[in-house]
Design a protein around this motif. Structure first.
Motif, short mmCIF file in Angstrom:
data_model
loop_
_atom_site.label_atom_id
_atom_site.label_comp_id
_atom_site.label_asym_id
_atom_site.label_seq_id
_atom_site.Cartn_x
_atom_site.Cartn_y
_atom_site.Cartn_z
N HIS A 140 5.96 -27.07 18.90
CA HIS A 140 6.84 -25.80 18.97
C HIS A 140 8.04 -26.30 19.51
CE1 HIS A 140 3.51 -23.83 17.32
NE2 HIS A 140 2.99 -24.06 18.27
N ALA A 141 9.17 -26.40 19.09
CA ALA A 141 10.42 -26.75 19.69
C ALA A 141 10.58 -26.36 21.00
CB ALA A 141 11.73 -26.35 18.98
N GLU A 142 10.13 -25.01 21.25
CA GLU A 142 10.27 -24.32 22.77
C GLU A 142 9.47 -25.27 23.71
OE1 GLU A 142 8.79 -22.12 20.22
OE2 GLU A 142 10.78 -22.40 19.33
N ILE A 144 6.31 -24.29 24.22
CA ILE A 144 5.43 -23.32 24.74
C ILE A 144 4.08 -23.77 24.75
CG2 ILE A 144 6.76 -21.29 23.98
CD1 ILE A 144 5.14 -21.07 21.60
#
Length: 157
Positions: A140-142, A144
């Motif tokens: 996930h790019a974030e 998280i």
């Protein structure tokens, strides 16, 4: 220093449990609450490690007959095309000496890795940079964390 990486046998389970416990309590506790690390250390019993080895391929790294690291690769939820790296740890006194990278290279020659199109690793905050260095990317790019505090990373082949 001759590093040998070999398949797990049940006699390794207690040593691996102690290796994981030390890493949780002495290293990962820098990034996670100590109470959470005590809980993880208690969960990774020799029995759990032996069971994990039934469903995957667990390897141990040794120097002069001393267990200095371990890693496991398993099918991801019984998939034929996805695998997951679990419990990659190195004895504290041997951190920074390339043993973790050597174990990963070994895992990347395993049949579960070679048949997979995607390999996932639930990385701790502590290990995130290690996996990035080996070519894994954030799922996930974030970046998280999941419900257990892991950062899901992956490599596509």
């Amino acid at each position: 220093m001759a590093l040998i990486i070999r398949p797990f046998n049940n006699n390794d389970a207690t040593k691996i449990a102690l290796l994981l416990k030390r890493n949780f309590l002495e290293i990962n506790s820098n990034d996670y609450p100590l109470v959470q690390m005590h809980k993880l250390a208690a969960e990774y019993t020799p029995e759990k490690i032996s069971t994990q080895a039934i469903f995957g391929h667990t390897y141990v790294a040794e120097i002069n007959g001393t267990l200095v690291g371990t890693g496991t690769i398993c099918p991801f939820w019984n998939s034929q095309t996805e695998s997951i790296i679990l419990s990659l740890f190195v004895q504290l006194e041997f951190h920074g000496q390339g043993i973790g990278s050597a174990i990963m290279k070994y895992l990347e020659q395993d049949e579960f890795y070679l048949r997979a199109h995607r390999i996932e690793v639930p990385a701790s905050r502590t290990a995130k940079e290690f996996y990035l260095h080996l070519g894994y990317q954030l799922k996930h790019a974030e970046g998280i964390e999941d419900e257990n505090g892991y950062i899901r990373m992956e490599k596509r082949r």
